[in-house]
Design an enzyme around this catalytic site. Structure first.
Site, mmCIF file in Angstrom:
data_model
loop_
_atom_site.group_PDB
_atom_site.id
_atom_site.type_symbol
_atom_site.label_atom_id
_atom_site.label_comp_id
_atom_site.label_asym_id
_atom_site.label_seq_id
_atom_site.Cartn_x
_atom_site.Cartn_y
_atom_site.Cartn_z
ATOM 1 N N HIS A 17 0.858 -1.154 -0.144
ATOM 2 C CA HIS A 17 -0.081 -0.266 -0.215
ATOM 3 C C HIS A 17 0.646 0.918 0.086
ATOM 4 O O HIS A 17 0.086 2.297 -0.082
ATOM 5 C CB HIS A 17 -0.882 0.186 0.969
ATOM 6 N N ARG A 18 1.482 1.623 0.266
ATOM 7 C CA ARG A 18 3.276 2.493 0.377
ATOM 8 C C ARG A 18 3.374 2.833 -1.041
ATOM 9 O O ARG A 18 2.765 2.289 -2.350
ATOM 10 C CB ARG A 18 4.258 2.161 0.827
#
Length: 360
Positions: free
Chosen positions: A207-208
């Site tokens: 998700h970064r």
């Protein structure tokens, strides 16, 4: 003097950490805690479900601040938190981790001369391109009580001139996420999904922004997971940011996609998977707590001790390296007997220290 603490949380991992500290504070009985949720994670599966699952009281205050750039979000939080601090007049602010909520809380408090305590102090990835790294460094400089999860984190602080003394108190208390694994593991349950989950699977999350906002990295990670899914099933709880990025790029993902899970569901997935592939900081440790090998989709990590004991490998976003390392690590046995993160009673130590303090 009173001992009234305002705890600031805003993101999924912070809810989990705060839950075990909240339990310990209640047991210790010497601190009055006010819980403020900035709203940074606002999706019900990323926020509300954690309070419900973990038995944490609903936040006393919810600022409902989310969206926008890092600067916009942090600035709005800073303004709103300052107003709350002026109204509530806590004796201390307690912050967790390395999010925008963490930094905003620390800045708002220090400008009002309110002491700050930081849980997970001293973590360093040594990659200042990561906004989380800047948040960590600044929050540690601002804080006067620093709760470190490892001896390496204490040494990181020492190298920056932060040592236990009159002005700064540094405590190696252990990691509160190990407390959470100990406290909640027996309550773990499978996610509520349509169909049957595979018996043998890899648990993947990413998700970064460094992976979702870079089309080449995004494509490489998706391609790698698609290839692995053809050999062993990949279960992918899909973060809202990742889902939007994949849709925008028009990529096909063949993994077994499920909605973001609550913590108790994630614990079940960790207990039953064969390997974890992630860019999350917290899941790197949780893999270790559950004896599962981890492959990290980043160039650096703040949990470098896991590299030292060969429980984790950094693979970046190189498709072939991701595939090759996952293949080579399947079946690897990980032993959580190193006491890298303490004994699972960090929260009790934090509560005891907080309960023994008054205004600094």
């Amino acid at each position: 003097m009173g001992n009234r603490i305002l705890t600031i949380v805003g993101a999924r991992p912070q809810f989990i950490k705060a839950s075990v500290v909240n339990l310990a504070i209640k047991k210790d009985g010497k601190v009055e805690e006010i819980l403020l949720h900035t709203g940074q994670h606002y999706d019900a599966n990323m926020s509300d479900i954690f309070f419900k699952d973990l038995g944490v009281p609903e936040p006393d205050i919810n600022l409902e601040i989310h969206g926008g750039s890092h600067g916009q979000m942090t600035g709005r939080m800073l303004e709103k938190i300052e107003g709350v601090l002026i109204t509530e007049k806590p004796d201390r602010v307690l912050i967790y981790g390395d999010t925008n909520s963490t930094l905003a809380g620390a800045l708002a408090a220090v400008k009002l001369h309110i002491p700050v305590a930081h849980v997970e102090a001293g973590l360093r990835s040594f990659d200042r391109r990561m906004p989380e790294e800047i948040n960590r460094i600044l929050s540690d400089q601002i804080s006067n009580v620093l709760f470190s999860p490892t001896l390496k984190a204490v040494k990181n602080l020492e190298s920056e001139g932060i040592r236990h003394g009159k002005d700064k108190q540094v405590y190696n208390v252990g990691d509160v996420m190990q407390d959470a694994a100990r406290v909640y593991s027996a309550q773990a349950h499978p996610p509520d999904v349509s169909g049957t989950l595979p018996a043998d699977f890899i648990l993947a999350t990413f998700h970064r922004a460094e992976n979702t906002d870079d089309i080449d990295r995004l494509n490489s990670i998706v391609s790698a997971l698609n290839r692995i899914h053809g050999e062993i099933k990949v279960i992918l709880p899909l973060h809202p940011r990742t889902r939007a990025a994949i849709a925008k790029a028009g990529l096909e993902i063949r993994a077994h996609v499920i909605e973001p899970t609550g913590y108790l569901e994630m614990l079940w997935l960790l207990q039953h998977c064969s390997l974890v592939a992630t860019d999350s900081g917290g899941l790197q440790k949780e893999s270790y707590f559950h004896g599962k090998p981890c492959v990290t989709l980043r160039q650096s990590t703040e949990w470098s001790e896991l590299l030292d004991v060969n429980a984790n490998v950094l693979v970046g976003a190189d498709e072939n390296r991701i595939v090759d390392v996952i293949r080579s690590r399947l079946g690897q046995e990980i032993s959580n007997d190193q006491k890298l993160y303490g004994d699972g009673h960090a929260a009790g130590r934090i509560a005891e220290i907080l309960g023994s303090r008054r205004n600094d």
